[in-house]
Every structure is written in C-alpha cells, then in structure tokens.
Write a protein that holds these residues in place. Structure first.
Motif, PDB file in Angstrom:
ATOM      1  N   ILE A 116     -28.273 -47.400  59.996  1.00 25.91           N
ATOM      2  CA  ILE A 116     -29.026 -48.484  59.355  1.00 25.91           C
ATOM      3  C   ILE A 116     -30.375 -47.915  58.917  1.00 25.91           C
ATOM      4  O   ILE A 116     -31.069 -47.256  59.697  1.00 25.91           O
ATOM      5  N   TYR A 117     -30.712 -48.154  57.665  1.00 26.83           N
ATOM      6  CA  TYR A 117     -32.011 -47.723  57.134  1.00 26.83           C
ATOM      7  C   TYR A 117     -32.916 -48.938  57.008  1.00 26.83           C
ATOM      8  O   TYR A 117     -32.536 -49.946  56.414  1.00 26.83           O
ATOM      9  N   VAL A 118     -34.113 -48.836  57.547  1.00 24.72           N
ATOM     10  CA  VAL A 118     -35.119 -49.892  57.433  1.00 24.72           C
ATOM     11  C   VAL A 118     -36.404 -49.259  56.918  1.00 24.72           C
ATOM     12  O   VAL A 118     -36.886 -48.275  57.480  1.00 24.72           O
ATOM     13  N   ALA A 119     -36.929 -49.830  55.845  1.00 30.40           N
ATOM     14  CA  ALA A 119     -38.191 -49.333  55.282  1.00 30.40           C
ATOM     15  C   ALA A 119     -39.255 -50.408  55.420  1.00 30.40           C
ATOM     16  O   ALA A 119     -39.051 -51.548  54.991  1.00 30.40           O
ATOM     17  N   PHE A 120     -40.379 -50.053  56.031  1.00 34.12           N
ATOM     18  CA  PHE A 120     -41.540 -50.934  56.115  1.00 34.12           C
ATOM     19  C   PHE A 120     -42.563 -50.482  55.069  1.00 34.12           C
ATOM     20  O   PHE A 120     -42.847 -49.287  54.954  1.00 34.12           O
ATOM     21  N   PHE A 121     -43.128 -51.433  54.331  1.00 32.93           N
ATOM     22  CA  PHE A 121     -44.127 -51.123  53.311  1.00 32.93           C
ATOM     23  C   PHE A 121     -45.408 -51.898  53.603  1.00 32.93           C
ATOM     24  O   PHE A 121     -45.393 -53.125  53.709  1.00 32.93           O
ATOM     25  N   ASN A 122     -46.509 -51.186  53.703  1.00 28.38           N
ATOM     26  CA  ASN A 122     -47.803 -51.807  53.941  1.00 28.38           C
ATOM     27  C   ASN A 122     -48.584 -51.834  52.620  1.00 28.38           C
ATOM     28  O   ASN A 122     -49.137 -50.825  52.195  1.00 28.38           O
ATOM     29  N   LEU A 123     -48.648 -53.001  51.989  1.00 32.92           N
ATOM     30  CA  LEU A 123     -49.366 -53.131  50.715  1.00 32.92           C
ATOM     31  C   LEU A 123     -50.835 -53.472  50.923  1.00 32.92           C
ATOM     32  O   LEU A 123     -51.582 -53.609  49.956  1.00 32.92           O
ATOM     33  N   ASN A 124     -51.245 -53.611  52.161  1.00 36.52           N
ATOM     34  CA  ASN A 124     -52.620 -53.958  52.487  1.00 36.52           C
ATOM     35  C   ASN A 124     -53.553 -52.762  52.349  1.00 36.52           C
ATOM     36  O   ASN A 124     -53.124 -51.607  52.328  1.00 36.52           O
ATOM     37  N   ALA A 125     -54.834 -53.057  52.294  1.00 37.95           N
ATOM     38  CA  ALA A 125     -55.853 -52.013  52.202  1.00 37.95           C
ATOM     39  C   ALA A 125     -56.324 -51.560  53.573  1.00 37.95           C
ATOM     40  O   ALA A 125     -57.343 -50.872  53.689  1.00 37.95           O
ATOM     41  N   LYS A 126     -55.621 -51.965  54.626  1.00 42.51           N
ATOM     42  CA  LYS A 126     -55.942 -51.548  55.986  1.00 42.51           C
ATOM     43  C   LYS A 126     -54.670 -51.133  56.703  1.00 42.51           C
ATOM     44  O   LYS A 126     -53.583 -51.610  56.392  1.00 42.51           O
ATOM     45  N   ARG A 127     -54.828 -50.245  57.671  1.00 37.62           N
ATOM     46  CA  ARG A 127     -53.703 -49.852  58.505  1.00 37.62           C
ATOM     47  C   ARG A 127     -53.125 -51.093  59.174  1.00 37.62           C
ATOM     48  O   ARG A 127     -53.857 -51.951  59.668  1.00 37.62           O
ATOM     49  N   THR A 128     -51.803 -51.202  59.184  1.00 37.37           N
ATOM     50  CA  THR A 128     -51.145 -52.420  59.661  1.00 37.37           C
ATOM     51  C   THR A 128     -49.954 -52.058  60.545  1.00 37.37           C
ATOM     52  O   THR A 128     -49.223 -51.102  60.260  1.00 37.37           O
ATOM     53  N   VAL A 129     -49.769 -52.818  61.608  1.00 33.42           N
ATOM     54  CA  VAL A 129     -48.577 -52.685  62.446  1.00 33.42           C
ATOM     55  C   VAL A 129     -47.519 -53.647  61.915  1.00 33.42           C
ATOM     56  O   VAL A 129     -47.762 -54.848  61.778  1.00 33.42           O
ATOM     57  N   ILE A 130     -46.348 -53.120  61.575  1.00 34.02           N
ATOM     58  CA  ILE A 130     -45.253 -53.933  61.045  1.00 34.02           C
ATOM     59  C   ILE A 130     -44.132 -53.955  62.070  1.00 34.02           C
ATOM     60  O   ILE A 130     -43.733 -52.911  62.602  1.00 34.02           O
ATOM     61  N   SER A 131     -43.616 -55.154  62.318  1.00 33.36           N
ATOM     62  CA  SER A 131     -42.612 -55.328  63.376  1.00 33.36           C
ATOM     63  C   SER A 131     -41.467 -56.198  62.893  1.00 33.36           C
ATOM     64  O   SER A 131     -41.642 -57.066  62.032  1.00 33.36           O
ATOM     65  N   ALA A 132     -40.295 -55.956  63.469  1.00 30.18           N
ATOM     66  CA  ALA A 132     -39.119 -56.796  63.212  1.00 30.18           C
ATOM     67  C   ALA A 132     -38.298 -56.874  64.481  1.00 30.18           C
ATOM     68  O   ALA A 132     -38.243 -55.926  65.275  1.00 30.18           O
ATOM     69  N   LYS A 133     -37.667 -58.017  64.706  1.00 30.59           N
ATOM     70  CA  LYS A 133     -36.786 -58.188  65.856  1.00 30.59           C
ATOM     71  C   LYS A 133     -35.413 -57.597  65.557  1.00 30.59           C
ATOM     72  O   LYS A 133     -34.891 -57.738  64.450  1.00 30.59           O
ATOM     73  N   LEU A 134     -34.835 -56.928  66.543  1.00 32.19           N
ATOM     74  CA  LEU A 134     -33.504 -56.366  66.351  1.00 32.19           C
ATOM     75  C   LEU A 134     -32.480 -57.455  66.054  1.00 32.19           C
ATOM     76  O   LEU A 134     -31.539 -57.250  65.285  1.00 32.19           O
ATOM     77  N   SER A 135     -32.683 -58.627  66.647  1.00 30.41           N
ATOM     78  CA  SER A 135     -31.749 -59.732  66.399  1.00 30.41           C
ATOM     79  C   SER A 135     -31.772 -60.158  64.936  1.00 30.41           C
ATOM     80  O   SER A 135     -30.758 -60.630  64.401  1.00 30.41           O
ATOM     81  N   ASP A 136     -32.931 -59.974  64.258  1.00 25.93           N
ATOM     82  CA  ASP A 136     -33.012 -60.317  62.840  1.00 25.93           C
ATOM     83  C   ASP A 136     -32.327 -59.277  61.959  1.00 25.93           C
ATOM     84  O   ASP A 136     -31.854 -59.603  60.859  1.00 25.93           O
ATOM     85  N   LEU A 137     -32.261 -58.030  62.435  1.00 28.57           N
ATOM     86  CA  LEU A 137     -31.555 -57.011  61.657  1.00 28.57           C
ATOM     87  C   LEU A 137     -30.085 -57.369  61.492  1.00 28.57           C
ATOM     88  O   LEU A 137     -29.483 -57.099  60.452  1.00 28.57           O
ATOM     89  N   THR A 138     -29.522 -57.992  62.504  1.00 32.21           N
ATOM     90  CA  THR A 138     -28.117 -58.377  62.457  1.00 32.21           C
ATOM     91  C   THR A 138     -27.841 -59.337  61.308  1.00 32.21           C
ATOM     92  O   THR A 138     -26.748 -59.338  60.734  1.00 32.21           O
ATOM     93  N   LYS A 139     -28.831 -60.151  60.942  1.00 36.62           N
ATOM     94  CA  LYS A 139     -28.645 -61.117  59.854  1.00 36.62           C
ATOM     95  C   LYS A 139     -28.434 -60.425  58.503  1.00 36.62           C
ATOM     96  O   LYS A 139     -27.815 -61.000  57.606  1.00 36.62           O
ATOM     97  N   ALA A 140     -28.953 -59.210  58.376  1.00 39.07           N
ATOM     98  CA  ALA A 140     -28.893 -58.528  57.092  1.00 39.07           C
ATOM     99  C   ALA A 140     -27.839 -57.428  57.029  1.00 39.07           C
ATOM    100  O   ALA A 140     -27.426 -57.034  55.947  1.00 39.07           O
ATOM    101  N   VAL A 141     -27.405 -56.924  58.169  1.00 41.33           N
ATOM    102  CA  VAL A 141     -26.464 -55.803  58.196  1.00 41.33           C
ATOM    103  C   VAL A 141     -25.058 -56.332  58.419  1.00 41.33           C
ATOM    104  O   VAL A 141     -24.738 -56.869  59.483  1.00 41.33           O
TER     105      VAL A 141
END
Length: 634
Positions: free
Chosen positions: A565-590
């Motif tokens: 499974i490939y997951v790409a996080f993109f930070n479009l903000n002008a500051k360093r950002t922590v991006i998170s996702a629940k594994l249970s939500d990955l199941t909805k898309a895969v």
C-alpha cells in the motif's frame, strides 16, 4: 559458445528481468500507451530555440542514463520550423519554413539534416538507433504564413494538388481566420474539417510525420478552452490508418474538466488537464484538485487511441532550465526547493501522470537524477492501481505541539460561497443552468441558476452587449450570438480563451476589453446552455473552493502490484506539519485489504526511515511544502 560470452548473455537477461520487474522499464504490450509514457521534452530547458546538435546530444545522454529507467521518448517542442533570426519570437509572422504544400518543415539552419526535403527523417533514424522514440510538437490547423501565401493542398492519394469540383483548393479555402490560436494569433488558425480539402491538408501533415519516423505527437491549442473536437477526431482517425503507431498527446489543458475529457479520451493517449506548469510552488499546488477530480471520474488509464489514455500534469521543470518565451537556451536552476520537487514528482507518480522531464540533461545533477529515477516513484507511476486522493487525514502544527488542526477530517469540511466561471462539455447536465432575465424593455441579462448550495445567494448574472453601429458585418457574421458584460466592469466582455499561455494556478476564463473576437461570442441554447463560438464549450459556475488550494494537507493512496500500500502525505502549509491517518481509515480506500493494528511494516521513501510495525495510526512530520511517501507491507 565461449564461457565469457555465456556469462555476458546471462548477465544481460538477468539485468533485463530486473529492470522490467523493478518498474525501471515498461512491460511491452501490444496496446498503445499501456503505461503512462515517460520521456524528455525540450521546452523547459530550450524554449523553442533548440538545434539538431543540442537535441542529439541530449538524446544520447537520455539513452545512456534515463532509458534504463523507462524514459523512452525524446520530444522536440514547438517552433522547430521557425528561423532563429532577429525579429523571430513566439508570435512573430513570416519567419517559418514551409514547403510548397503549406506544411511547416524544420528550419534547415538549426536542423541541417533536414535539407533536401528530408524533414526529421535523419534525426528520427539516429534517435531510433540508440533505442529511443522520437516526438514533435505541432500546432492546430494551418499556419497563417501558409494562408497568406495561399499555398495549394497536397492530395496524398494522388501525389499532386488537391482538386475537386473543377478547381484547385488552396490554404485560404480551408483556414478559419476568426478561430486563430488565442496565444499565437499570428501563428496558426483552425482548419475547416467539414471541407474535404481541410481534411486532405490534415491528412498530408500526419502522413508526413509518419514518413519522417515520428513516434509521438504533441498537438497544441486544440484542447482545454481551445477545444477543437473536429480536428482531434479527424487526426485520431488518420493516426489509426498509418503504418506506424504514434502516441497522440493534447496540449495545453487549462479549464479541463472530466466532463470535457470524456469527449476526447478515447481518441488520444495523453491529454493535459492543467495549463503550463513551471517551477513555482503556486503551479505545483494548482494540480491537487484537478488530479483528485480526474481520479474520482475513473479517467486514469481509461480507454485511449489503440490502447489507453492518461491525464497529463505537464512536464517536470526540474534541474537546469530557461524561462518561458525566451529566445535562449537553459541558463538557471529550478526555483523549487528540494521538498517542493519531491512533492511534485510524488503527486505525478500517485496520479499516474506521464513523466516527461524538462530539464537540460547535459547538466543533470545527482540530486535531480536520483529524484526522477527513484525506483519507488517509478514503480508507483507505472504499476500501482486504485490511485485516489485519501481524505481521512489530520494535520497539526508542529511548532505549537498543541494539535491545532490545519486540515480537518472530511466530516468537518464546510462550504464556500465564492464563485468562478469556467468551461465544460455542453453534454454536462449542470451546464444547462442559464436563463434570460429582463431588466426593462430594452435590457436583458443572462443569469446562472444552477445554485452552489446557498438558496439565499444572489445569482451570477451577465449583461448582454448590443452590437455597435459600425459592427454591421460583424453582426451578420455572428447572427444570433451575443457578447456578455461583467456587471461590475461594463466595458469588459466574457472571454473564453486567454491571449497567452497561462500557468495552472491561474484561470483563463475572464473578462477582457470587448473586441470582434470569436472567443467573446456566446449563444444561449433552448436547453439553457451558454455555448462559446470559438471552442463549442459551455459556460458553468462553480465554487472557488473547488478550484483553488491555498494550504492545508492532502494525501493520496494506491495499491502496489505485489500487494503493498502506498500512502503519500502532502504538506501545503508554510510550516512544518505532522500529518496522521488511522489505519482503520486506510481500509476504506484499499480494495480487498483489511489494514489491522500490528500487521503492517512501514518505511518512508524520501528520508529512508524504517517506521517499524504500525499500531493504530500512521503519522509523519512533513516539512513545509514537502511530502512523505510511505510504503506499507501488511
């Protein structure tokens, strides 16, 4: 067989096996463009001034360094037929080299092997000899220079001038001057494909390209808000009849919607879905919503000409470049930071866009080389599936450490009332939402009644502009058509196509000074569609939120051919950002995967960080304008 020959042969087959199954080169299949095409285009580094010597030098390097990674096309971008002399520029007139049939041919000073009527045949032979495929950029229709010279038209079936109904047909019979390319009005104009003579001219062009050995054609000023479905359809028909397969690409693509693309995807192999992409952060950001929309519409890898078609996000302006519209070669480095470059190529890979590198390969630095040949990026681009935007993510400001939400979960997203005019296929049901409202007995306005989710919002209305007394001939030419004024700037008319090639972060549909121009002529059909006379597209209105991305975080997800499974996080903000996702939500898309706690190992590509076995969430600190490319093995 001698032992060292046997060892060499084994090594060759082992290397070939590795390259194919590591994603370095495309798997050979009978269908055309079965995988997103990959190659190099001269535009970002040379603009229009490249010479034969510079092109072949570049091709040799690409063969040696990039061909093992699947980069197989080398494409000469526009104006290869224009003489590089004082006074010649993008929209100059009278500097092009044309043959006796009004067809552009290579400038012999820049392309000396073309002399004697050889065209690009010698260049193509050299490109093929080093294992690459040869491509060219072409413009719509016929050149203004050919029309002014009123050249005869070649009848390819007879080998002489095209004649019918007792007369010889010429360029002025088929060129439609009022439908010139808006950003190159002195260069090219639409051909009347309803005339057999117009079709004969187009046929002579593409048969010539095939005779030269062309493998790839980039057809410009026929798509987006310059749509010419008739020319695209006929060119596609001619390409089917040729003895050699030619990948057919459309450009540019400002204002393209999935509804519009549904009319052309089966006719072509690539089609631009954005305006020109240059090395600015605004251009990169401008691609996120449009890629989401085309993925949601199942357009990635849809049916194409002789195979498949691919939404194209434009060339990768990385490495050593020039500036748009200059009469000179490469002279500067890419303006994007390394994090921004990684964001760009990660999005291109996840969206399975064709990868056409634009930088000068003669000065290809190690950082850029590693970026465009990253094996995971190339694997995703060619062999992943179920590629889509993944909305179930949370972004928190790293500097505050207080979980300040920057980009909300989808359930928390609101709506915007701001509106923007756009163009779409007239077959799109929402385009049929315009109607006339009377102001008084002399004045009328045309209003959009489609609604944007707010029943109390004032409708967007445009005022009709009457023809002036000195516009009698113009009025006769456009009988029943109208120009539409902005309610705020009464001297400006709605213009359906820009006078210049704009980047993806800008919108071409705007108001400009009223003129006698097909781009400003509209017709309100009985079904409520407001159709433009230049492109045949219809006006629509959407929320500004659907057309812009200013900040926040985004994510894409895809499935690998080996189950990863490939997951790409993109930070479009002008500051360093922590991006998170629940594994249970990955199941909805895969599809077919149940991502459970403690079952997935994860690594991040750009930092080469091994994140071990994941628990309930996947989380990554992402630099400003940066990305994280995660590979999960569950």
């Amino acid at each position: 067989m001698k032992i060292f020959e046997f060892i060499a042969l084994c090594f060759f087959f082992s290397l070939s096996f590795y390259m194919v199954f590591s994603g370095s080169v495309p798997v050979t299949e009978s269908e055309q463009a079965s995988l997103p095409p990959r190659g190099w285009n001269s535009y970002d580094s040379f603009c229009w001034t490249i010479s034969e010597e510079e092109f072949l030098q570049s091709a040799e390097i690409i063969s040696n360094r990039l061909r093992p990674h699947g980069y197989e096309y080398v494409v000469v971008d526009y104006l290869w037929y224009r003489r590089k002399v004082p006074g010649a520029y993008v929209d100059s007139l009278g500097f092009d080299v044309i043959d006796e049939w009004g067809r552009v041919i290579p400038d012999p000073d820049r392309w000396p092997s073309s002399r004697g009527g050889k065209g690009f045949s010698e260049v193509a032979k050299k490109v093929h000899a080093i294992g690459l495929k040869f491509g060219i950029h072409v413009m719509k229709g016929i050149s203004t220079q050919a029309v002014n010279a009123n050249t005869p038209i070649l009848d390819t079936s007879k080998g002489g001038a095209y004649e019918k109904s007792g007369r010889q047909w010429r360029a002025q019979d088929i060129g439609i001057k009022e439908k010139a390319c808006p950003w190159m009005p002195h260069g090219f104009m639409r051909v009347n494909t309803k005339l057999e003579a117009g079709r004969a001219f187009l046929r002579s062009l593409y048969k010539q390209y095939a005779a030269w050995g062309v493998d790839f054609v980039k057809h410009d000023c026929v798509f987006g808000d310059d749509l010419d479905i008739d020319e695209i359809s006929y060119v596609s028909e001619v390409l089917k009849e040729l003895d050699r397969p030619i990948v057919y690409s459309l450009s540019p693509g400002t204002s393209v919607t999935p509804a519009m693309a549904k009319d052309v995807h089966g006719l072509v192999n690539m089609y631009r879905i954005t305006g020109d992409d240059w090395d600015s952060w605004g251009d990169v950001v401008g691609h996120f919503n449009v890629t989401r929309d085309f993925s949601s519409a199942n357009m990635i890898g849809a049916k194409g000409l002789g195979g498949k078609s691919w939404p194209d996000l434009d060339m990768l302006p990385l490495g050593w470049l020039t500036d748009q519209g200059l009469n000179e070669g490469p002279h500067r480095t890419c303006n994007l930071t390394l994090d921004e470059q990684r964001t760009q190529i990660t999005l291109w890979a996840m969206a399975k866009s064709p990868l056409m590198f634009g930088g000068d390969v003669r000065k290809l630095d190690d950082t850029t080389y590693k970026l465009i040949t990253n094996p995971t990026v190339l694997e995703i681009n060619h062999f992943s599936s179920n590629n889509m935007e993944f909305p179930y993510i949370i972004g928190t400001k790293e500097t505050t450490r207080k979980n300040t939400v920057i980009s909300p979960h989808p359930s928390e997203v609101g709506t915007s009332n701001k509106r923007v005019l756009g163009l779409t296929s007239c077959k799109y049901s929402k385009a049929n939402s315009w109607s006339i409202e009377a102001l008084d007995q002399d004045l009328e306005k045309i209003c959009w009644k489609g609604g944007l989710g707010n029943e109390y919002e004032e409708p967007l209305c445009l005022h009709k502009r009457n023809f002036l007394d000195d516009e009698t001939i113009f009025k006769q030419q456009y009988q029943g058509k109208l120009r539409l004024l902005s309610t705020e700037e009464m001297e400006f008319c709605l213009d359906a196509s820009s006078k210049q090639k704009l980047t993806s972060r800008k919108y071409k549909n705007s108001f400009s000074v009223c003129s006698r121009d097909a781009n400003q002529m509209w017709e309100l059909n009985n079904n409520g569609a407001l159709m433009n006379s230049y492109s045949g597209l219809c006006a629509t209105v959407s929320s500004l939120e659907a057309n812009t991305v200013s900040g926040g975080v985004r994510s894409w997800i895809a499935t690998g051919r080996r189950g990863e499974i490939y997951v790409a996080f993109f930070n479009l903000n002008a500051k360093r950002t922590v991006i998170s996702a629940k594994l249970s939500d990955l199941t909805k898309a895969v599809h077919g995967k149940n991502v459970k706690t403690g079952t997935c190992k994860c690594r991040e590509v750009w930092t080469e960080k091994d994140m071990g076995v994941l628990k309930e969430t996947i989380s990554m600190e992402v630099e400003m304008h940066g990305s994280a490319l995660l590979v999960l093995n569950c």
